[in-house]
Design a protein around this motif. Sequence first.
Motif, PDB file in Angstrom:
ATOM      1  N   ILE A   1      44.609  35.322  46.270  1.00 30.35           N
ATOM      2  CA  ILE A   1      45.236  34.325  47.138  1.00 30.35           C
ATOM      3  C   ILE A   1      45.607  34.959  48.470  1.00 30.35           C
ATOM      4  O   ILE A   1      45.413  34.361  49.537  1.00 30.35           O
ATOM      5  N   LEU A   2      46.133  36.182  48.430  1.00 32.92           N
ATOM      6  CA  LEU A   2      46.513  36.868  49.664  1.00 32.92           C
ATOM      7  C   LEU A   2      45.311  37.099  50.565  1.00 32.92           C
ATOM      8  O   LEU A   2      45.378  36.881  51.774  1.00 32.92           O
ATOM      9  N   LYS A   3      44.187  37.509  49.979  1.00 32.68           N
ATOM     10  CA  LYS A   3      42.976  37.700  50.785  1.00 32.68           C
ATOM     11  C   LYS A   3      42.557  36.390  51.435  1.00 32.68           C
ATOM     12  O   LYS A   3      42.189  36.366  52.613  1.00 32.68           O
TER      13      LYS A   3
ATOM     14  N   GLU B   1      42.743  32.784  56.634  1.00 33.37           N
ATOM     15  CA  GLU B   1      43.188  31.553  57.278  1.00 33.37           C
ATOM     16  C   GLU B   1      44.353  31.790  58.231  1.00 33.37           C
ATOM     17  O   GLU B   1      44.734  30.893  58.970  1.00 33.37           O
ATOM     18  N   LYS B   2      44.940  32.979  58.201  1.00 32.07           N
ATOM     19  CA  LYS B   2      46.080  33.363  59.056  1.00 32.07           C
ATOM     20  C   LYS B   2      47.233  32.362  58.929  1.00 32.07           C
ATOM     21  O   LYS B   2      47.753  31.853  59.929  1.00 32.07           O
TER      22      LYS B   2
END
Length: 52
Positions: free
Chosen positions: A14-16, A21-22
């Motif tokens: 999810i973090l990646k 998407e910033k």
Amino acid sequence: MRKQSSAIRVAYNILKKLEKEKTKNPHAQIYHRLRQLFPELPTKYIDSHIQS
């Protein structure tokens, strides 16, 4: 232990995705998603999975 490992993998993926998407405040989004997927994990573990 298996659920904790799964939670770590999900948080990383999810973090990646959120970094691409910033988005703002990814910690909160990851937390809510992990809470939905793993409701039986204590909050302490979910917070530590996000930070690792």
